[in-house]
Design a protein around this motif. Structure first.
Motif, PDB file in Angstrom:
ATOM      1  N   GLY A  58     142.578  13.814  16.179  1.00 17.64           N
ATOM      2  CA  GLY A  58     141.837  14.170  14.975  1.00 17.64           C
ATOM      3  C   GLY A  58     140.938  15.382  15.106  1.00 17.64           C
ATOM      4  N   VAL A  59     141.356  16.354  15.924  1.00 18.52           N
ATOM      5  CA  VAL A  59     140.543  17.558  16.140  1.00 18.52           C
ATOM      6  C   VAL A  59     141.401  18.794  15.871  1.00 18.52           C
ATOM      7  CG1 VAL A  59     139.125  18.871  17.770  1.00 18.52           C
ATOM      8  CG2 VAL A  59     139.174  16.369  17.895  1.00 18.52           C
ATOM      9  N   ASP A  60     140.838  19.764  15.183  1.00 21.11           N
ATOM     10  CA  ASP A  60     141.542  21.011  14.893  1.00 21.11           C
ATOM     11  C   ASP A  60     141.986  21.679  16.199  1.00 21.11           C
ATOM     12  OD1 ASP A  60     141.430  24.161  14.435  1.00 21.11           O
ATOM     13  OD2 ASP A  60     141.801  23.228  12.506  1.00 21.11           O
ATOM     14  N   PRO A  61     143.221  22.208  16.262  1.00 24.18           N
ATOM     15  CA  PRO A  61     143.705  22.848  17.496  1.00 24.18           C
ATOM     16  C   PRO A  61     142.785  23.952  18.018  1.00 24.18           C
ATOM     17  CG  PRO A  61     145.525  22.504  15.996  1.00 24.18           C
ATOM     18  CD  PRO A  61     144.285  22.133  15.235  1.00 24.18           C
ATOM     19  N   ALA A  62     142.234  24.748  17.109  1.00 28.24           N
ATOM     20  CA  ALA A  62     141.326  25.810  17.552  1.00 28.24           C
ATOM     21  C   ALA A  62     140.095  25.237  18.236  1.00 28.24           C
ATOM     22  CB  ALA A  62     140.915  26.673  16.361  1.00 28.24           C
ATOM     23  N   HIS A  63     139.584  24.127  17.732  1.00 30.30           N
ATOM     24  CA  HIS A  63     138.411  23.503  18.331  1.00 30.30           C
ATOM     25  C   HIS A  63     138.749  22.894  19.690  1.00 30.30           C
ATOM     26  CE1 HIS A  63     136.798  22.946  13.960  1.00 30.30           C
ATOM     27  NE2 HIS A  63     136.744  24.196  14.377  1.00 30.30           N
ATOM     28  N   VAL A  64     139.960  22.357  19.821  1.00 29.52           N
ATOM     29  CA  VAL A  64     140.381  21.810  21.113  1.00 29.52           C
ATOM     30  C   VAL A  64     140.467  22.921  22.155  1.00 29.52           C
ATOM     31  CG1 VAL A  64     142.284  20.708  22.371  1.00 29.52           C
ATOM     32  CG2 VAL A  64     141.603  19.835  20.129  1.00 29.52           C
ATOM     33  N   GLY A  65     141.053  24.061  21.765  1.00 26.49           N
ATOM     34  CA  GLY A  65     141.160  25.178  22.699  1.00 26.49           C
ATOM     35  C   GLY A  65     139.809  25.671  23.178  1.00 26.49           C
ATOM     36  N   LEU A  66     138.842  25.763  22.269  1.00 22.03           N
ATOM     37  CA  LEU A  66     137.501  26.203  22.649  1.00 22.03           C
ATOM     38  C   LEU A  66     136.785  25.138  23.474  1.00 22.03           C
ATOM     39  CD1 LEU A  66     136.318  27.861  19.293  1.00 22.03           C
ATOM     40  CD2 LEU A  66     137.079  29.030  21.372  1.00 22.03           C
ATOM     41  N   ALA A  67     136.921  23.875  23.056  1.00 18.16           N
ATOM     42  CA  ALA A  67     136.261  22.780  23.778  1.00 18.16           C
ATOM     43  C   ALA A  67     136.784  22.653  25.191  1.00 18.16           C
ATOM     44  CB  ALA A  67     136.459  21.467  23.015  1.00 18.16           C
ATOM     45  N   TRP A  68     138.083  22.894  25.383  1.00 19.21           N
ATOM     46  CA  TRP A  68     138.654  22.835  26.737  1.00 19.21           C
ATOM     47  C   TRP A  68     138.002  23.883  27.632  1.00 19.21           C
ATOM     48  CZ3 TRP A  68     141.434  26.406  29.669  1.00 19.21           C
ATOM     49  CH2 TRP A  68     141.998  25.897  30.856  1.00 19.21           C
ATOM     50  N   LEU A  69     137.821  25.082  27.118  1.00 14.48           N
ATOM     51  CA  LEU A  69     137.168  26.134  27.904  1.00 14.48           C
ATOM     52  C   LEU A  69     135.720  25.778  28.213  1.00 14.48           C
ATOM     53  CD1 LEU A  69     138.588  29.350  26.219  1.00 14.48           C
ATOM     54  CD2 LEU A  69     138.782  28.769  28.647  1.00 14.48           C
ATOM     55  N   LEU A  70     135.022  25.234  27.226  1.00 13.94           N
ATOM     56  CA  LEU A  70     133.628  24.858  27.420  1.00 13.94           C
ATOM     57  C   LEU A  70     133.474  23.763  28.469  1.00 13.94           C
ATOM     58  CD1 LEU A  70     132.552  24.898  23.670  1.00 13.94           C
ATOM     59  CD2 LEU A  70     131.662  26.416  25.458  1.00 13.94           C
ATOM     60  N   ALA A  71     134.547  23.007  28.718  1.00 15.00           N
ATOM     61  CA  ALA A  71     134.513  21.926  29.703  1.00 15.00           C
ATOM     62  C   ALA A  71     134.853  22.401  31.111  1.00 15.00           C
ATOM     63  CB  ALA A  71     135.488  20.814  29.294  1.00 15.00           C
ATOM     64  N   GLN A  72     135.244  23.676  31.269  1.00 14.99           N
ATOM     65  CA  GLN A  72     135.649  24.174  32.585  1.00 14.99           C
ATOM     66  C   GLN A  72     134.442  24.628  33.404  1.00 14.99           C
ATOM     67  OE1 GLN A  72     138.966  23.669  33.333  1.00 14.99           O
ATOM     68  NE2 GLN A  72     138.758  22.758  31.285  1.00 14.99           N
ATOM     69  N   ASP A  73     134.373  24.164  34.631  1.00 17.46           N
ATOM     70  CA  ASP A  73     133.278  24.512  35.525  1.00 17.46           C
ATOM     71  C   ASP A  73     133.242  26.017  35.778  1.00 17.46           C
ATOM     72  OD1 ASP A  73     131.202  24.357  37.393  1.00 17.46           O
ATOM     73  OD2 ASP A  73     132.593  24.013  39.062  1.00 17.46           O
ATOM     74  N   GLY A  74     132.094  26.625  35.559  1.00 16.83           N
ATOM     75  CA  GLY A  74     131.927  28.052  35.812  1.00 16.83           C
ATOM     76  C   GLY A  74     132.069  28.923  34.581  1.00 16.83           C
ATOM     77  N   VAL A  75     132.538  28.349  33.464  1.00 16.56           N
ATOM     78  CA  VAL A  75     132.707  29.132  32.236  1.00 16.56           C
ATOM     79  C   VAL A  75     131.401  29.152  31.451  1.00 16.56           C
ATOM     80  CG1 VAL A  75     133.878  29.261  30.008  1.00 16.56           C
ATOM     81  CG2 VAL A  75     135.182  28.725  32.074  1.00 16.56           C
ATOM     82  N   THR A  76     130.869  30.341  31.241  1.00 10.17           N
ATOM     83  CA  THR A  76     129.666  30.492  30.426  1.00 10.17           C
ATOM     84  C   THR A  76     129.984  30.185  28.971  1.00 10.17           C
ATOM     85  OG1 THR A  76     128.755  32.173  31.912  1.00 10.17           O
ATOM     86  CG2 THR A  76     127.900  32.129  29.658  1.00 10.17           C
ATOM     87  N   GLY A  77     131.066  30.781  28.482  1.00  7.84           N
ATOM     88  CA  GLY A  77     131.474  30.529  27.108  1.00  7.84           C
ATOM     89  C   GLY A  77     132.642  31.393  26.710  1.00  7.84           C
ATOM     90  N   PRO A  78     133.385  30.963  25.702  1.00  6.13           N
ATOM     91  CA  PRO A  78     134.482  31.774  25.174  1.00  6.13           C
ATOM     92  C   PRO A  78     133.980  32.782  24.154  1.00  6.13           C
ATOM     93  CG  PRO A  78     134.447  29.649  24.080  1.00  6.13           C
ATOM     94  CD  PRO A  78     133.337  29.621  25.097  1.00  6.13           C
ATOM     95  N   ILE A  79     134.711  33.879  24.033  1.00  5.76           N
ATOM     96  CA  ILE A  79     134.401  34.882  23.017  1.00  5.76           C
ATOM     97  C   ILE A  79     135.159  34.545  21.742  1.00  5.76           C
ATOM     98  CG2 ILE A  79     134.620  37.308  22.362  1.00  5.76           C
ATOM     99  CD1 ILE A  79     134.376  38.058  25.274  1.00  5.76           C
ATOM    100  N   ILE A  80     134.438  34.376  20.667  1.00  2.00           N
ATOM    101  CA  ILE A  80     135.068  34.178  19.364  1.00  2.00           C
ATOM    102  C   ILE A  80     135.036  35.514  18.630  1.00  2.00           C
ATOM    103  CG2 ILE A  80     134.499  31.725  19.250  1.00  2.00           C
ATOM    104  CD1 ILE A  80     132.196  32.509  17.319  1.00  2.00           C
TER     105      ILE A  80
END
Length: 330
Positions: A260-282
């Motif tokens: 029940g989550v938009d694919p774009a939100h899943v892609g961003l959330a996956w990156l936010l969950a990765q150790d060492g990632v400050t953040g994704p560029i939108i």
């Protein structure tokens, strides 16, 4: 909005980074200003640009749009952690590109003028320069730091070995060195996990992920096609990517629908969950896209979903069950 430190520095930045590459070519100046205002309203304080954005080869258009937005006042500059880049050619003459001391100093002055500010918070090398010694690069950056024109330095599109070279050269000068590395990183492009991400973690360098949705392919491209909506992943080089990986993308979108989550939100959330990632560029072109991206911060992917994503998009170079960089070892 969630905030984190940029690498090992004391600088606080938002977990989402506002990319500005569309400002000018795709988004009008009026709309670009509205997007930046919306970003601030949602607590996004980290803006990324480059001296070549807006038009090639001279560039500068996007920086000028940002500069005129700062000129409107209202604390816009003070609230913004401003990042721009240097390296790519800004003209046809021999010294109009690269990381020579001459180009670095001249490019910085030009960016400051276009951005209508007295300093750049994060000055990033847009690419490795294989023809300029690190002694020259760090000497030029040290001067900019001493002059108060740049506060922090970062890299972009570096290999793990380049990061090691840069940091060890900075260490000999008792200089902080890099605090960030900006690299392509998404579920479909995980190559930085082999060397870049481990090196960045070890040196305390924050990773900023560009193309977090792989040029829109991970943003629900198949569903949008079925609905008759325009999808970014349906044009350009993305067409070949979708054709080659259609089954995997379909399985990804099915998993997103299941949770029940938009694919774009899943892609961003996956990156936010990765150790060492400050953040994704939108890279929003509209206010609505800013608001949509912010919703990804509320998504928490459980262990089961993360495991399913790893099955769909396996990490590269695994040697048995070993994670990178030990994937190379035996």
């Amino acid at each position: 909005m969630e905030y984190t430190r940029l690498g090992r520095s004391g600088l606080s930045v938002s977990r989402l980074v506002l990319g500005t590459m569309n400002f000018g070519p795709e988004t009008s100046e009026t709309d670009s200003h509205a997007v930046m205002d919306s970003a601030h309203e949602h607590g996004i304080n980290f803006f990324d640009t480059a001296d070549v954005y807006g038009a090639r080869p001279a560039g500068g258009v996007t920086e000028q749009i940002i500069g005129r937005w700062f000129e409107r006042g209202g604390g816009r500059r003070d609230k913004t952690v401003l990042a721009t880049k240097v390296y790519l050619p800004t003209g046809e003459w021999p010294n109009n590109g690269g990381l020579s001391a001459r180009h670095i100093m001249g490019a910085c002055e030009s960016s400051l003028r276009r951005l209508q500010t007295d300093h750049i918070d994060l000055y990033q090398m847009h690419h490795i320069d294989r023809n300029t010694p690190w002694e020259e690069i760090w000497e030029a950056f040290t001067v900019l730091r001493q002059q108060g024109k740049v506060l922090y330095f970062g890299s972009s599109n570096f290999a793990g070995w380049h990061i090691a070279q840069a940091q060890e050269a900075a260490r000999t000068r008792h200089f902080l060195g890099l605090v960030s590395e900006q690299s392509i990183y998404n579920l479909m492009n995980r190559w930085i996990e082999l060397e870049v991400l481990p090196a960045a973690r070890d040196y305390g360098i924050g990773v900023i992920a560009w193309s977090p949705l792989n040029a829109g392919v991970l943003g629900g491209v198949l569903r949008k096609q079925l609905d008759g909506r325009s999808a970014r992943g349906s044009s350009g080089r993305s067409v070949a990517t979708v054709a080659e990986h259609r089954e995997t993308i379909a399985a990804y979108e099915k998993l997103c629908a299941l949770i029940g989550v938009d694919p774009a939100h899943v892609g961003l959330a996956w990156l936010l969950a990765q150790d060492g990632v400050t953040g994704p560029i939108i890279g929003p072109r509209t206010i609505e896209q800013v608001e949509s991206s912010v919703r990804a911060l509320d998504v928490r992917l459980d262990a089961g979903t993360l495991a399913e994503l790893d099955e769909l998009f396996p990490p590269p170079g695994l040697n048995g069950a070993k994670p990178a960089p030990e994937a190379y070892a035996w």
